[in-house]
Design a protein around this motif. Structure first.
Motif, PDB file in Angstrom:
ATOM      1  N   ASN B 182       0.834  -1.216   0.000  1.00 47.01           N
ATOM      2  CA  ASN B 182       0.000   0.000   0.000  1.00 47.01           C
ATOM      3  C   ASN B 182       0.859   1.253   0.000  1.00 47.01           C
ATOM      4  O   ASN B 182       0.571   2.230  -0.689  1.00 47.01           O
ATOM      5  CB  ASN B 182      -0.902   0.017   1.243  1.00 47.01           C
ATOM      6  CG  ASN B 182      -2.074  -0.910   1.074  1.00 47.01           C
ATOM      7  OD1 ASN B 182      -2.355  -1.346  -0.050  1.00 47.01           O
ATOM      8  ND2 ASN B 182      -2.744  -1.226   2.174  1.00 47.01           N
ATOM      9  N   TYR B 183       1.906   1.225   0.820  1.00 52.39           N
ATOM     10  CA  TYR B 183       2.779   2.407   0.932  1.00 52.39           C
ATOM     11  C   TYR B 183       3.384   2.755  -0.431  1.00 52.39           C
ATOM     12  O   TYR B 183       3.344   3.905  -0.873  1.00 52.39           O
ATOM     13  CB  TYR B 183       3.890   2.134   1.951  1.00 52.39           C
ATOM     14  CG  TYR B 183       4.711   3.374   2.291  1.00 52.39           C
ATOM     15  CD1 TYR B 183       4.373   4.159   3.391  1.00 52.39           C
ATOM     16  CD2 TYR B 183       5.784   3.761   1.499  1.00 52.39           C
ATOM     17  CE1 TYR B 183       5.097   5.306   3.695  1.00 52.39           C
ATOM     18  CE2 TYR B 183       6.516   4.901   1.788  1.00 52.39           C
ATOM     19  CZ  TYR B 183       6.176   5.660   2.896  1.00 52.39           C
ATOM     20  OH  TYR B 183       6.899   6.805   3.184  1.00 52.39           O
ATOM     21  N   LEU B 184       3.922   1.733  -1.102  1.00 48.26           N
ATOM     22  CA  LEU B 184       4.557   1.969  -2.403  1.00 48.26           C
ATOM     23  C   LEU B 184       3.525   2.405  -3.443  1.00 48.26           C
ATOM     24  O   LEU B 184       3.791   3.271  -4.284  1.00 48.26           O
ATOM     25  CB  LEU B 184       5.272   0.703  -2.876  1.00 48.26           C
ATOM     26  CG  LEU B 184       6.552   0.376  -2.101  1.00 48.26           C
ATOM     27  CD1 LEU B 184       7.165  -0.921  -2.618  1.00 48.26           C
ATOM     28  CD2 LEU B 184       7.576   1.510  -2.240  1.00 48.26           C
ATOM     29  N   SER B 185       2.335   1.828  -3.356  1.00 46.73           N
ATOM     30  CA  SER B 185       1.280   2.178  -4.307  1.00 46.73           C
ATOM     31  C   SER B 185       0.885   3.648  -4.164  1.00 46.73           C
ATOM     32  O   SER B 185       0.779   4.374  -5.161  1.00 46.73           O
ATOM     33  CB  SER B 185       0.090   1.250  -4.048  1.00 46.73           C
ATOM     34  OG  SER B 185      -1.030   1.744  -4.681  1.00 46.73           O
ATOM     35  N   VAL B 186       0.690   4.092  -2.915  1.00 48.44           N
ATOM     36  CA  VAL B 186       0.360   5.506  -2.679  1.00 48.44           C
ATOM     37  C   VAL B 186       1.507   6.398  -3.161  1.00 48.44           C
ATOM     38  O   VAL B 186       1.289   7.430  -3.806  1.00 48.44           O
ATOM     39  CB  VAL B 186       0.072   5.752  -1.173  1.00 48.44           C
ATOM     40  CG1 VAL B 186      -0.111   7.244  -0.894  1.00 48.44           C
ATOM     41  CG2 VAL B 186      -1.162   4.982  -0.734  1.00 48.44           C
ATOM     42  N   THR B 187       2.726   5.978  -2.868  1.00 44.70           N
ATOM     43  CA  THR B 187       3.907   6.752  -3.287  1.00 44.70           C
ATOM     44  C   THR B 187       3.909   6.956  -4.802  1.00 44.70           C
ATOM     45  O   THR B 187       4.067   8.066  -5.305  1.00 44.70           O
ATOM     46  CB  THR B 187       5.203   6.021  -2.863  1.00 44.70           C
ATOM     47  OG1 THR B 187       5.220   5.926  -1.449  1.00 44.70           O
ATOM     48  CG2 THR B 187       6.444   6.771  -3.331  1.00 44.70           C
ATOM     49  N   MET B 188       3.698   5.879  -5.541  1.00 44.69           N
ATOM     50  CA  MET B 188       3.742   5.961  -7.006  1.00 44.69           C
ATOM     51  C   MET B 188       2.571   6.772  -7.551  1.00 44.69           C
ATOM     52  O   MET B 188       2.708   7.530  -8.511  1.00 44.69           O
ATOM     53  CB  MET B 188       3.717   4.541  -7.619  1.00 44.69           C
ATOM     54  CG  MET B 188       4.930   3.696  -7.291  1.00 44.69           C
ATOM     55  SD  MET B 188       6.495   4.526  -7.635  1.00 44.69           S
ATOM     56  CE  MET B 188       6.450   4.566  -9.402  1.00 44.69           C
ATOM     57  N   ASN B 189       1.398   6.641  -6.923  1.00 44.23           N
ATOM     58  CA  ASN B 189       0.215   7.343  -7.423  1.00 44.23           C
ATOM     59  C   ASN B 189       0.319   8.856  -7.257  1.00 44.23           C
ATOM     60  O   ASN B 189      -0.200   9.608  -8.075  1.00 44.23           O
ATOM     61  CB  ASN B 189      -1.042   6.858  -6.689  1.00 44.23           C
ATOM     62  CG  ASN B 189      -1.430   5.467  -7.155  1.00 44.23           C
ATOM     63  OD1 ASN B 189      -1.003   5.044  -8.229  1.00 44.23           O
ATOM     64  ND2 ASN B 189      -2.195   4.751  -6.335  1.00 44.23           N
ATOM     65  N   PHE B 190       0.955   9.267  -6.190  1.00 42.74           N
ATOM     66  CA  PHE B 190       1.010  10.715  -5.914  1.00 42.74           C
ATOM     67  C   PHE B 190       2.192  11.420  -6.584  1.00 42.74           C
ATOM     68  O   PHE B 190       2.218  12.632  -6.678  1.00 42.74           O
ATOM     69  CB  PHE B 190       1.046  10.972  -4.406  1.00 42.74           C
ATOM     70  CG  PHE B 190      -0.324  11.061  -3.825  1.00 42.74           C
ATOM     71  CD1 PHE B 190      -0.962  12.294  -3.683  1.00 42.74           C
ATOM     72  CD2 PHE B 190      -1.016   9.923  -3.444  1.00 42.74           C
ATOM     73  CE1 PHE B 190      -2.242  12.374  -3.168  1.00 42.74           C
ATOM     74  CE2 PHE B 190      -2.294   9.990  -2.921  1.00 42.74           C
ATOM     75  CZ  PHE B 190      -2.917  11.221  -2.781  1.00 42.74           C
ATOM     76  N   LEU B 191       3.156  10.627  -7.030  1.00 38.60           N
ATOM     77  CA  LEU B 191       4.338  11.228  -7.665  1.00 38.60           C
ATOM     78  C   LEU B 191       4.024  11.575  -9.123  1.00 38.60           C
ATOM     79  O   LEU B 191       3.553  10.731  -9.874  1.00 38.60           O
ATOM     80  CB  LEU B 191       5.507  10.236  -7.606  1.00 38.60           C
ATOM     81  CG  LEU B 191       6.868  10.781  -8.036  1.00 38.60           C
ATOM     82  CD1 LEU B 191       7.333  11.882  -7.105  1.00 38.60           C
ATOM     83  CD2 LEU B 191       7.892   9.653  -8.060  1.00 38.60           C
ATOM     84  N   GLU B 192       4.264  12.852  -9.495  1.00 39.39           N
ATOM     85  CA  GLU B 192       3.983  13.268 -10.872  1.00 39.39           C
ATOM     86  C   GLU B 192       5.283  13.564 -11.616  1.00 39.39           C
ATOM     87  O   GLU B 192       6.324  13.823 -10.989  1.00 39.39           O
ATOM     88  CB  GLU B 192       3.103  14.520 -10.856  1.00 39.39           C
ATOM     89  CG  GLU B 192       1.713  14.235 -10.329  1.00 39.39           C
ATOM     90  CD  GLU B 192       0.868  15.491 -10.253  1.00 39.39           C
ATOM     91  OE1 GLU B 192       1.372  16.567 -10.657  1.00 39.39           O
ATOM     92  OE2 GLU B 192      -0.261  15.386  -9.779  1.00 39.39           O
ATOM     93  N   ALA B 193       5.158  13.565 -12.935  1.00 40.56           N
ATOM     94  CA  ALA B 193       6.342  13.824 -13.769  1.00 40.56           C
ATOM     95  C   ALA B 193       6.937  15.202 -13.463  1.00 40.56           C
ATOM     96  O   ALA B 193       8.165  15.375 -13.435  1.00 40.56           O
ATOM     97  CB  ALA B 193       5.967  13.728 -15.240  1.00 40.56           C
TER      98      ALA B 193
END
Lengths: 258, 257
Positions: B182-193
């Protein structure tokens, strides 16, 4: 027709802020001549050398080398002129990050486009000329004694067979024997190359050995110039005081630098 | 002394220093595109700035990311918003802390070393020797450092970002009981180009500042050992201030609207 001097300075003035360091220096140096400029510390000897070399730009006057005004040169023309010079710095100014052979070969590779391997061979040959073995070529400058550094500096100065060589206090900081060895090497190198040289020093033993002619700089002006043989009979009170190293006389040494 | 005279002198000195720095930077940039290029020097500087800075930048990022995660958890728990922790950590690290702390750490390590090395070369006449050997000191000393700084810092900051996020991940999963997936998923979802690009652009600008300040202060040092010491201090202090100022300007430009 009179020959064009190899180096001709006319009315050269250089100041730093309000302090006038060179105050109208006029000098002519013939091709193949070895001129030694003597004078106390802080009289402008190093500044004079740096002006001729192009490291400093005088505010007034002209400097001609082979009849060409050096002060108007820039860029490639300036670098081409610099490639004809050799310079032995007071502290040798060897590059700490490079081994000895690369220090000597530096100008050959950068200014003359000599390939690295060929430049190394020439550097080792020049090191041999100043009495240093091939092994020394692999050392770094901080592994050398003061005398060895001066020898390497001399090898670097003569590496590209320059036609003008400058020596800035070549014997300062060396013991008398090493000073004499450096003086001999300078005389030999200059004789072999047929170069024109300007040496600045306050070491009279060195001046007597190296010089064809001697000029004395005092308060930014050439106050006497003559052949080496005449220096003992100059009839100039300043020169007399300086060459005999007397505390009493017309020269009052500045306590502060510059 | 007259108060206005003091202010006047200070202003004139500051403007003169700014003028000297601008001329120095202009001259260095003018040499960037023109040969010869000293490839060996550039490679050496990339190694010095990049490879040898990795441990200090990595450790800084790791500890900062971990501490940040702990603080955000404590703060967000007051509003029952613990789930936002991963998002806040990644945004804070990538947008601000990674480039700024990475830049500051490299500035402390590299600007000072550059100023000391070039300053020593100045006071021992090695720079004059370069000129007499027909070698432009800007090309030989300054340009390789600028190129290496601009190329290397983005890589260092990218590594710092990854390690910083990993520091937060470690605290979250090992200490605070978060689920790793979950932690990694949230991290990837919120990170933008935009976050990544702005981070790397900041790093390149900081790399330029670090190399410029180290070279400039070293190049203009005078007065023997004391002068070199002063140049070293000035290089680090000015690099720190300019990094923080540049960070603010880029942040406002990218995220201000």
């Amino acid at each position: 027709m009179k020959d064009t001097p190899k180096i001709a300075l006319d009315g050269v003035k250089k100041r730093f802020g309000s302090k006038v360091v060179l105050d109208g220096v006029t000098l002519n140096i013939a091709k193949g001549e070895s001129l030694v400029v003597i004078g106390g510390s802080g009289t402008g000897k190093s500044v004079l050398l740096k002006c001729i070399l192009g490291l400093l730009k005088p505010e007034e006057g002209s400097i001609h080398i082979d009849g060409e005004n050096t002060l108007t040169r820039s860029g490639k023309s300036r670098r081409e002129q610099m490639a004809r010079f050799g310079m032995l710095f007071q502290g040798a100014a060897l590059f700490d990050s490079l081994p000895v052979w690369e220090n000597v070969a530096f100008g050959l590779m950068k200014a003359h486009g000599v390939k690295r391997k060929d430049a190394r061979d020439i550097a080792l040959e020049k090191l041999g000329r100043v009495g240093l073995s091939e092994d020394v070529g692999a050392l770094f400058p901080d592994e050398l004694s003061g005398g060895m550094k001066k020898r390497v500096g001399l090898a670097r100065a003569i590496a590209a067979d320059p036609d003008i060589i400058f020596f800035d206090e070549p014997t300062t900081g060396l013991d008398p024997i090493m000073s004499d060895i450096i003086n001999d090497l300078i005389v030999e190198s200059v004789r072999d190359l047929g170069a024109t040289t300007i040496t600045i020093t306050h070491d009279m033993a060195s001046a007597r050995k190296i010089a064809h002619s001697i000029a004395m700089l005092h308060k930014g002006q050439i106050i006497w110039q003559g052949s080496q043989d005449d220096v003992d009979n100059s009839g100039n009170a300043y020169v007399e005081q300086f060459i005999h190293g007397r505390a009493e006389g017309p020269i009052k040494m500045a306590v502060r630098k510059g | 002394m007259n108060f206005f005279a003091i202010i006047g002198r200070f202003t004139l000195n500051a403007l003169a220093a700014l003028g000297r720095l601008t001329l120095f930077a202009g001259q260095a940039l003018g040499h960037l595109a023109r040969p010869p290029f000293f490839i060996r020097n550039i490679s050496q500087q990339i190694l010095t700035i990049g490879y040898f800075s990795l441990p200090v930048v990595g450790l800084t990022a790791l500890f900062t990311g971990a501490a940040l995660a702990q603080q955000i958890y404590v703060g967000s728990a007051r509003f029952n918003a613990e789930s936002t922790m991963a998002a806040v950590v990644v945004i804070a690290i990538v947008r601000e802390l990674g480039p700024v702390l990475g830049g500051l750490m490299v500035a402390g390590r590299v600007s000072s070393a550059m100023a000391a090395e070039i300053g020593t070369m100045r006071v021992t006449e090695q720079i004059d020797a370069l000129v007499t050997l027909s070698t432009d000191p800007y090309k030989y000393l300054v340009v390789p450092r600028l190129i290496a700084g601009v190329i290397t810092l983005p890589f260092l900051v990218a590594v710092a970002n990854i390690i910083g996020v990993f520091g937060g991940f470690l605290v979250a999963t090992q200490r605070l009981g978060f689920n790793a997936g979950n932690y990694l998923s949230v991290t990837m979802n919120f990170l933008e180009a935009t976050d990544i690009v702005s981070s790397l652009v900041k790093a390149a600008v900081f790399g330029f500042i670090i190399a410029l300040m180290g070279s400039y202060h070293g190049y203009h040092s005078s007065g023997g050992a004391q002068g070199v010491g002063r140049a070293t201090t000035d290089a680090v202090v000015s690099a720190f201030i300019l990094i923080l100022l540049a960070n603010l300007i880029i942040t406002i430009m990218v995220f201000g609207s």
